[in-house]
Design an enzyme around this catalytic site. Structure first.
Site, PDB file in Angstrom:
ATOM      1  N   ASP A 183       0.863  -1.180   0.000  1.00 10.01           N
ATOM      2  CA  ASP A 183       0.000   0.000   0.000  1.00 10.01           C
ATOM      3  C   ASP A 183       0.899   1.229   0.000  1.00 10.01           C
ATOM      4  OD1 ASP A 183      -2.305   1.809   0.455  1.00 10.01           O
ATOM      5  OD2 ASP A 183      -3.341  -0.048   0.962  1.00 10.01           O
ATOM      6  N   HIS A 254      -2.976   3.152  -4.455  1.00 12.83           N
ATOM      7  CA  HIS A 254      -2.345   2.635  -3.231  1.00 12.83           C
ATOM      8  C   HIS A 254      -0.916   2.160  -3.496  1.00 12.83           C
ATOM      9  CE1 HIS A 254      -5.762   2.969  -0.500  1.00 12.83           C
ATOM     10  NE2 HIS A 254      -6.536   2.554  -1.477  1.00 12.83           N
ATOM     11  N   GLU A 321      -9.895   2.530  -4.996  1.00 10.03           N
ATOM     12  CA  GLU A 321      -9.519   3.895  -4.632  1.00 10.03           C
ATOM     13  C   GLU A 321      -8.324   4.407  -5.445  1.00 10.03           C
ATOM     14  OE1 GLU A 321     -11.089   3.983  -0.047  1.00 10.03           O
ATOM     15  OE2 GLU A 321      -9.079   3.179  -0.384  1.00 10.03           O
TER      16      GLU A 321
HETATM   17  C1  ACM Z   1     -10.912  -0.739   0.569  1.00  7.57           C
HETATM   18  O1  ACM Z   1     -11.415  -0.699   1.701  1.00  7.57           O
HETATM   19  N1  ACM Z   1     -10.322   0.317   0.070  1.00  7.57           N
HETATM   20  C2  ACM Z   1     -10.948  -1.938  -0.217  1.00  7.57           C
END
Ligand code: ACM
Length: 548
Positions: A183, A254, A321
């Site tokens: 991440d 991420h 995201e």
């Molecule tokens: C997530 O909670 N961004 C998968």
């Protein structure tokens, strides 16, 4: 009976005097192919009782009542599958039989629960004899995917804690560990051909403490990573407990830790990626991967090494995201959109994910990603982790894709467990033990064909606000016990019809098991003083969560 998760069927013969007792002379007889489960059972019971549990043949075991036998049953396998098992305890001994090895393992786990909390300790204590009332149990799981996500990126969890967590999962008959390995805040898997991913990407200089509005930071470096041998060990340890480890490499968002290590992976025509460090904030990050051929090759190289270590059918590639601002501003990304004849940045992300869907399929694996991968068109072979509610999962299942249901409204175990000031770093909505118990993975709107695409359910443990295994324990338990029952047991599909009072009653026995295991769960009366984090801001949201 206080078994958790609840078995499908239990018959107690209370009018019988017969009890089975583990003694220093008790032996274990196991079928060919059942030796692995026998070894696990022997080592756990030997630790707790101090007895040796010598091996004998199944034939010998059948002639002695002072035995535990582990056998396979072809008919059970044909009718109920490899995870189904039956336990019979009576004057003839303790007989565990199953459709396959996983079922035998679950039978062994149930046997350990029947022996009481002491059976979960690692050394014998003085106490009563190890007796069990005569009983028969028939059991098999509702779902094949009974998963937990562990985010080891935001806070690294040392290998020994991961192994312990695997044991806790196994004690609850959970069978998929989704390891969130990368991440913005940390890259946790050694990749030999790209050493900077861990040299640079596996640690950050400091961390945000609590949420942004609190304005608190520490000045303590945080980091850690698993070598490939560490991960092979984790995979093998999990495998012996019939748990599949599904690795996640989160793309194309991420990704700031990877970009900090290799700045050429970022959108260099938009930001000075050479100036980026591993992220020290929590939240959604604009620094996403570029979509060049060399970035595709880079991550193919990463994934080649991932596949060497993880034999799982599914490989999770994130896809959640991913802000599109940099691609909108990047001449290179815009040229790519034009060159590929795509409509927009959503389709660009879809193209990126499709590339790896195909790449994995060519290697006999399957891609799974967060429900954002539906945007811009779902890759042909992809499965979906439905997290922003049920809607993504419903759409994917109707389109014939497999789905794992993990809606944040129910099973994000980083969300706070109670209202009030006492919960440590309170996040989002209140999600109580009862809320989790009333989580139904298959929405009623799905017809039978679409519902068959729901592989199962998963609870997610995001660790921005969990610094270590003690915090993970607090957020995970007891809610993970309720989740395990949802994923395993034949509960009414109507959440309102579930007998939560009965579950709470059984939890009284289960808390004693968790105590014996040394799990620092949230007690029903609230956090202990040292489980609070006074003064550390969270981000609580009021009311009930919107059901998407
Ligand atoms: C997530 O909670 N961004 C998968």
């Amino acid at each position: 009976m206080d078994l958790i998760p609840a078995p499908n069927r239990v018959d107690e013969w209370e009018h019988h005097e017969w009890t089975f007792e583990l003694k220093p002379t008790t032996r274990i007889g196991a079928d060919q192919g059942a030796q692995g489960v026998a070894r696990w059972l022997r080592s756990e019971l030997a630790a707790a009782t101090g007895f040796t549990f010598d091996a004998c043949s199944v034939e010998q075991a059948s002639r002695s009542a002072d035995t535990v036998t582990l056998t396979f049953d072809e008919q059970l396998r044909a009718e109920r599958g490899r995870e189904a098992y039956r336990i019979t305890i009576d004057v003839y001994g303790a007989r565990l039989t199953a459709g396959g090895r996983p079922g035998l393992f679950y039978a062994a786990q149930t046997l350990r629960q029947l022996l009481g909390p002491r059976a979960f300790r690692k050394a014998p204590l003085p106490g009563e004899p190890w007796k069990i009332q005569s009983i028969t149990i028939e059991d098999s799981p509702r779902f094949g995917w009974r998963g937990v996500l562990l985010d080891v990126s935001r806070h690294f969890l040392p290998k020994s804690d991961v192994l312990r967590f695997i044991d806790l999962m196994a004690a609850h008959k959970l069978n998929v560990l989704h390891l969130h390995l990368t991440d913005d805040q940390g890259w946790r898997i050694e990749i030999e051909r790209y050493p900077r991913l861990t040299e640079v990407g596996s640690w950050r200089g400091r961390s945000m403490v609590g949420y942004r509005a609190g304005g608190r930071r520490d000045d303590r470096p945080h980091g850690g990573y698993y070598t490939k041998d560490d991960l092979r060990e984790i995979v093998a340890y999990a495998q012996r407990r019939h748990i599949t480890v599904v690795p996640e490499i989160d793309l194309p968002g991420h990704s700031q830790a990877a970009i900090a290590a290799y700045p050429e992976l970022g959108n260099t025509d938009v930001v000075d990626t050479a100036a980026l460090t591993v992220w020290t904030d929590w939240g959604i990050n604009p620094n996403v991967l570029n979509v060049s051929e060399s970035t595709l090759r880079f991550f193919e190289g990463v994934l080649e090494e991932v596949l060497e270590v993880f034999p799982s059918e599914f490989v999770h590639l994130g896809g959640d995201e991913c802000p599109k601002e940099q691609w909108k501003a990047s001449p290179a990304a815009q040229a790519r959109i034009k060159e590929l004849g795509l409509a927009d940045e959503e389709e660009l992300q879809s193209w990126f994910i499709r590339h790896f869907d195909r790449w994995l399929a060519e290697r006999g694996r399957r891609l799974i990603g967060w429900d954002e991968i539906l945007e811009g068109g779902l890759a042909p072979g992809a499965a979906v982790s439905s997290w922003r509610g049920y809607a993504g999962g419903v759409a994917a299942a109707r389109a014939g894709h497999d789905v794992v249901m993990c809606p944040e409204q129910y099973v994000y175990l980083d969300y706070r467990q109670a209202p009030g000031e006492d919960e440590p770093i309170p996040v989002a909505y209140v999600r109580t033990l009862e809320d989790v118990y009333r989580f139904e993975p298959v929405p009623a709107e799905l017809d039978a064909e679409a519902a068959a695409h729901v592989l199962g359910a998963q609870a997610n443990l995001w660790t921005e606000f969990m610094d270590d295994a003690r915090d993970v324990d607090y957020r995970a338990f007891p809610r993970l016990a309720a989740f395990a029952e949802v994923a395993w047991s034949a509960l009414p599909t109507d959440p309102a019809a579930r007998d939560f009072a009965d579950f709470e009653r059984r939890m009284l026995g289960h808390y004693a098991r968790l105590d014996a295991l040394g799990v620092e769960y949230r007690r029903p009366e609230g956090p202990r003083p040292w489980q609070r984090r006074p003064g550390v801001a969270g981000r609580p949201l009021e009311g009930r969560p919107p059901t998407a």
